[in-house]
Design a protein around this motif. Sequence first.
Motif, mmCIF file in Angstrom:
data_model
loop_
_atom_site.group_PDB
_atom_site.id
_atom_site.type_symbol
_atom_site.label_atom_id
_atom_site.label_comp_id
_atom_site.label_asym_id
_atom_site.label_seq_id
_atom_site.Cartn_x
_atom_site.Cartn_y
_atom_site.Cartn_z
ATOM 1 N N SER A 1 -9.756 10.804 -29.490
ATOM 2 C CA SER A 1 -9.388 11.342 -28.216
ATOM 3 C C SER A 1 -9.926 10.454 -27.081
ATOM 4 O O SER A 1 -9.637 10.700 -25.992
ATOM 5 N N SER A 2 -10.944 9.754 -27.675
ATOM 6 C CA SER A 2 -11.642 9.168 -26.376
ATOM 7 C C SER A 2 -11.661 7.449 -26.543
ATOM 8 O O SER A 2 -12.462 6.881 -25.895
ATOM 9 N N ALA B 1 -7.207 18.765 -28.663
ATOM 10 C CA ALA B 1 -7.606 17.458 -28.204
ATOM 11 C C ALA B 1 -6.212 16.619 -28.111
ATOM 12 O O ALA B 1 -5.615 16.819 -29.148
ATOM 13 N N VAL B 2 -6.156 15.858 -27.249
ATOM 14 C CA VAL B 2 -4.931 15.155 -27.083
ATOM 15 C C VAL B 2 -5.044 13.692 -27.240
ATOM 16 O O VAL B 2 -5.948 12.967 -26.692
ATOM 17 N N THR B 3 -4.393 13.136 -28.472
ATOM 18 C CA THR B 3 -4.448 11.783 -28.756
ATOM 19 C C THR B 3 -2.819 11.185 -28.748
ATOM 20 O O THR B 3 -2.096 12.057 -28.483
ATOM 21 N N ASP C 1 -6.984 7.396 -27.028
ATOM 22 C CA ASP C 1 -7.099 8.290 -25.963
ATOM 23 C C ASP C 1 -5.877 8.993 -25.194
ATOM 24 O O ASP C 1 -4.871 8.328 -25.136
ATOM 25 N N GLY C 2 -5.750 10.305 -25.464
ATOM 26 C CA GLY C 2 -4.479 10.793 -25.225
ATOM 27 C C GLY C 2 -4.337 11.130 -23.722
ATOM 28 O O GLY C 2 -3.192 11.370 -23.357
#
Length: 279
Positions: free
Chosen positions: A97-98, A65-67, A122-123
Amino acid sequence: MDMSDINELYNYQNANKIFSDNRGWFQIDGVNAPKYEGNGKTSVLKKEFGKAKLSNVPRNKHVLAVTYGVERHKPEVIKSTNAMHRKLLAYEVADASSAAPTYFPTKELEISDMEQAFWLIDGGVTANNPTMCAIAEAIKAWPTNPMNELRVLSIGTGYRTRKINGPASEKWGALEWFTKGHILDLLTDERVVAYQAHTIITPGNYIRVNAEMRKQPGLAKPPDDAIDDISKSNINKLKQMGDFLFEQYGQATVDLLMDSYVGPSLDIIDTDTGMPKIR
């Protein structure tokens, strides 16, 4: 969770919990405070993910997951292959991540053994399409596998198409770019990643599932592209768009995952034909 459970998550009741208005004094939606208070999103994620951790990901499978860490000014890619990340609760990772800026509050998360908190958003601000992150991680996780064996399925959530007034933008300042120019959308445009993936992945090994959110053959009633239009009618239109995408890509994506796909790489739907563009 099976696919029917995941599909059921996408409903009006959950949307209302997630997009719960931030009702602070003198609060202007998304301008001087987050538009939504965030606790509803956290509770929905916690209910569905429970106590699951990244360490519960099955062997030989990986997730990431991208943050984005606001204090360190850099992306933080949280992944199951990192020993320090495996202790993290899945719902907390999904929550961070959201945490889209202006919509939801920044989230605090301890993601290292240093017991030092990271403040994350969020990424999508740096990787709205995380396909290249996934490709890089796959190469790292399976270094002996040749590139021509790499299969990539990238699924989008609809491409926004609302018009920006070009002549008027000449006189805009920060507030106008934020309220009228949709500056976050401009800064997080995903299409350069699709170009990169098409360029480096062997032809026929890449499928990008996505469509512009406007009227086109096969999609007579497109959904509103506002991230927070949670009306029952728009949720139904979003589901109909999902059905439209499955009609166009479904069999090809299944074949790609089963390593039996024979055909060209596919890209976003062509709005003139209502069919995937061929690369």
